[in-house]
Design an enzyme around this catalytic site. Structure first.
Site, PDB file in Angstrom:
ATOM      1  N   GLY A  55      -9.364   8.433   0.395  1.00  0.00           N
ATOM      2  CA  GLY A  55      -9.147   9.812   0.165  1.00  0.00           C
ATOM      3  C   GLY A  55     -10.022  10.668  -0.525  1.00  0.00           C
ATOM      4  O   GLY A  55     -10.159  11.881   0.261  1.00  0.00           O
ATOM      5  N   THR A  59      -5.555   7.846   7.007  1.00  0.00           N
ATOM      6  CA  THR A  59      -5.418   6.938   5.882  1.00  0.00           C
ATOM      7  C   THR A  59      -6.976   6.454   5.787  1.00  0.00           C
ATOM      8  O   THR A  59      -7.893   6.827   6.742  1.00  0.00           O
ATOM      9  CB  THR A  59      -4.741   5.701   6.856  1.00  0.00           C
ATOM     10  OG1 THR A  59      -5.439   5.167   7.778  1.00  0.00           O
ATOM     11  CG2 THR A  59      -3.490   6.068   7.190  1.00  0.00           C
ATOM     12  N   GLY A  60      -6.884   5.751   4.815  1.00  0.00           N
ATOM     13  CA  GLY A  60      -8.631   5.544   4.175  1.00  0.00           C
ATOM     14  C   GLY A  60      -8.730   5.790   2.987  1.00  0.00           C
ATOM     15  O   GLY A  60      -8.069   6.612   2.057  1.00  0.00           O
ATOM     16  N   ARG A  75      -4.785   9.796 -10.970  1.00  0.00           N
ATOM     17  CA  ARG A  75      -5.575  10.067  -9.621  1.00  0.00           C
ATOM     18  C   ARG A  75      -4.684  10.456  -8.555  1.00  0.00           C
ATOM     19  O   ARG A  75      -3.620   9.472  -8.316  1.00  0.00           O
ATOM     20  CB  ARG A  75      -6.391   8.908  -9.389  1.00  0.00           C
ATOM     21  CG  ARG A  75      -7.283   9.033  -7.952  1.00  0.00           C
ATOM     22  CD  ARG A  75      -6.492   8.343  -6.797  1.00  0.00           C
ATOM     23  NE  ARG A  75      -7.544   8.272  -5.689  1.00  0.00           N
ATOM     24  CZ  ARG A  75      -7.141   7.869  -4.623  1.00  0.00           C
ATOM     25  NH1 ARG A  75      -5.763   7.923  -4.316  1.00  0.00           N
ATOM     26  NH2 ARG A  75      -8.060   7.912  -3.402  1.00  0.00           N
ATOM     27  N   VAL A  76      -4.678  11.196  -7.711  1.00  0.00           N
ATOM     28  CA  VAL A  76      -4.096  11.588  -6.795  1.00  0.00           C
ATOM     29  C   VAL A  76      -5.112  11.640  -5.493  1.00  0.00           C
ATOM     30  O   VAL A  76      -6.317  12.209  -5.692  1.00  0.00           O
ATOM     31  CB  VAL A  76      -3.134  12.861  -6.440  1.00  0.00           C
ATOM     32  CG1 VAL A  76      -2.195  12.746  -7.436  1.00  0.00           C
ATOM     33  CG2 VAL A  76      -3.983  14.008  -6.770  1.00  0.00           C
ATOM     34  N   GLY A  77      -4.936  11.064  -4.367  1.00  0.00           N
ATOM     35  CA  GLY A  77      -5.842  11.086  -3.240  1.00  0.00           C
ATOM     36  C   GLY A  77      -5.525  12.089  -2.340  1.00  0.00           C
ATOM     37  O   GLY A  77      -4.958  13.152  -2.587  1.00  0.00           O
ATOM     38  N   ASP A  78      -6.005  11.832  -1.087  1.00  0.00           N
ATOM     39  CA  ASP A  78      -5.734  13.000   0.168  1.00  0.00           C
ATOM     40  C   ASP A  78      -4.303  13.032   0.565  1.00  0.00           C
ATOM     41  O   ASP A  78      -3.954  14.035   0.950  1.00  0.00           O
ATOM     42  CB  ASP A  78      -6.700  12.399   1.216  1.00  0.00           C
ATOM     43  CG  ASP A  78      -6.381  11.275   1.923  1.00  0.00           C
ATOM     44  OD1 ASP A  78      -5.839  10.253   1.031  1.00  0.00           O
ATOM     45  OD2 ASP A  78      -6.764  11.110   2.941  1.00  0.00           O
ATOM     46  N   THR A  80       1.734   7.067   0.359  1.00  0.00           N
ATOM     47  CA  THR A  80       0.885   6.003  -0.229  1.00  0.00           C
ATOM     48  C   THR A  80       1.171   5.633  -1.396  1.00  0.00           C
ATOM     49  O   THR A  80       1.606   6.428  -2.325  1.00  0.00           O
ATOM     50  CB  THR A  80      -0.408   6.513   0.060  1.00  0.00           C
ATOM     51  OG1 THR A  80      -1.195   5.259  -0.297  1.00  0.00           O
ATOM     52  CG2 THR A  80      -0.921   7.638  -0.888  1.00  0.00           C
ATOM     53  N   SER A 110       0.750  -1.060  -0.124  1.00  0.00           N
ATOM     54  CA  SER A 110      -0.031  -0.165   0.154  1.00  0.00           C
ATOM     55  C   SER A 110       0.800   1.379  -0.088  1.00  0.00           C
ATOM     56  O   SER A 110       0.173   2.436   0.129  1.00  0.00           O
ATOM     57  CB  SER A 110      -0.883   0.095   1.190  1.00  0.00           C
ATOM     58  OG  SER A 110      -0.101   0.272   2.319  1.00  0.00           O
ATOM     59  N   THR A 155      -2.252   3.042   3.331  1.00  0.00           N
ATOM     60  CA  THR A 155      -1.412   4.248   3.565  1.00  0.00           C
ATOM     61  C   THR A 155      -0.395   4.300   4.756  1.00  0.00           C
ATOM     62  O   THR A 155      -1.015   3.465   5.867  1.00  0.00           O
ATOM     63  CB  THR A 155      -2.275   5.509   3.363  1.00  0.00           C
ATOM     64  OG1 THR A 155      -3.049   5.514   2.373  1.00  0.00           O
ATOM     65  CG2 THR A 155      -1.680   6.953   3.692  1.00  0.00           C
TER      66      THR A 155
HETATM   67  N1  GLY Z   1      -5.720   7.774   1.688  1.00  0.00           N
HETATM   68  C1  GLY Z   1      -4.999   7.312   0.526  1.00  0.00           C
HETATM   69  C2  GLY Z   1      -5.776   7.433  -1.009  1.00  0.00           C
HETATM   70  O1  GLY Z   1      -6.694   7.615  -0.994  1.00  0.00           O
HETATM   71  O2  GLY Z   1      -4.994   7.713  -1.619  1.00  0.00           O
END
Ligand code: GLY
Length: 353
Positions: free
Chosen positions: A256, A253-254, A230-233, A220, A90, A202
């Site tokens: 995003g 984490t989780g 795509r980028v997350g949080d 992450t 991850s 993450t």
């Molecule tokens: N929290 C990690 C993501 O959604 O990319």
């Protein structure tokens, strides 16, 4: 020397010497390690908290804090253990790839004492995005570099370009692709062999030094099989993590996308600014997430069909974590690195979609 020191003192000083050597070898340090004041003059109880995959991270970060390392250097060296571990699929090297089979990594960090921030998004070919985020923070007038530019930046600082897709991650991706669409030209792989969930993993780590200096980092490989780009949080300052050196640090984490909409790292620190303890601040942020969740992601009882966790530490060294459903987090508060239960909103997870 042995005449002057007892054997125990000698062994202790040797261990401290060896440990201090490890603090002195941090690449691109924010500052060299400094001798700590005596405990009677500490402004905070030093602590490192992390997501549940961060047991080794909190141990490393805490050890470095005790050797007088800078707060950000400590947490980055902590999460790098996970980034470099091919068995953690991850984060970093070995992370699960995007829909095209390419590993794209995200990371961000904040340094309380200097009020600086750094981040990288959709970074390919570099095992330790957290370290590259620290270099953006330390050496540039910018905060966020993405894609090819982020990679070129890392290569200029001596990072090596490597293939991050391990055999395990490639196999998981091939199975996912084979079972994606019954009408495509890939034959389904047999039941029991294919993936049942799309993991988001993450690592977040937050720490306070004995002097009360704070920092945070989140890194992450993002949502497995995401749409390329795509980028997350995690690389978003204020979502994946946030630090205010007067108040505290927090991270997540989780899923995003659900965190981004509430700026959860920032919001959790703001809850602490208004006097909430870290655990309550994390719970309050999760309540806001549920309120902001679209119906398609809720079950019939209004519970989210995804997982999300927040972790926080305040300037005094109080810490906590909360999740939507029962979970664990890692912490080192001076006794030992341990896994602890998170506070949570709901007893049992809703079925995921
Ligand atoms: N929290 C990690 C993501 O959604 O990319």
């Amino acid at each position: 020397m042995l005449d002057l020191l007892s054997r125990r003192e000698f062994l202790t000083s040797a261990a401290v010497g060896a440990a201090a050597a490890s603090a002195r070898h941090i690449p691109y340090p924010m500052r060299p390690p400094r001798a700590l004041p005596p405990p009677s003059r500490w402004a905070a109880k030093p602590v490192a908290v992390a997501s549940a995959n961060g047991l080794r991270a909190v141990q490393k970060a805490f050890d470095l804090l005790m050797q007088g390392a800078d707060t950000l250097d400590a947490v980055i060296e902590g999460v790098k253990i996970q980034e470099l571990d091919p068995n953690d699929d991850s984060v970093g090297y070995g992370g699960l790839p995007n829909a095209d089979g390419v590993v794209q990594l995200d990371a961000s960090c904040m340094h309380g004492p200097t009020k600086r921030a750094g981040a990288v998004g959709a970074l390919e070919g570099i095992k330790t995005p957290s370290e590259v985020a620290k270099l953006v923070l330390k050496y540039t007038n910018h905060i966020f570099l993405v894609g090819e530019g982020a990679k070129r930046f890392a290569l200029q600082y001596g990072f090596k370009e490597e293939d991050l897709l391990t055999e395990h991650a490639r196999e998981v991706w091939l199975h996912w692709r084979a079972n994606l669409n019954p009408n495509d030209d890939y034959l389904d792989v047999p039941e029991g062999e294919h993936m049942t969930a799309r993991p988001t993993g993450t690592i977040n780590c937050d720490a306070v030094t004995p002097q009360g200096d704070l920092s945070s980092v989140t890194t992450t490989s993002g949502l497995a099989f995401k749409i390329p780009g795509r980028v997350g949080d995690s690389p978003l300052i204020g979502a994946g993590q946030y630090t205010d050196n007067d108040i505290g640090a927090a991270g997540s984490t989780g899923r995003g996308e659900s965190n981004i909409k509430v700026c959860g790292g920032f919001l959790t620190v703001e809850h602490m600014r208004r006097g909430m303890k870290p655990t309550d601040a994390c719970l309050e942020t999760l309540k806001r997430v549920v309120k902001a969740t679209e119906t398609r992601l809720l079950d019939e009882r209004g519970r989210p069909r995804f997982s999300l966790q927040f972790y926080a530490v305040n300037k005094r060294g109080e810490f906590g974590a909360a999740s939507l459903y029962p979970g664990r987090f890692a912490a080192h508060d001076g006794t030992e690195a341990k896994l602890m239960d998170t506070a949570y909103l709901y007893e049992r997870p809703a079925a995921s979609r």
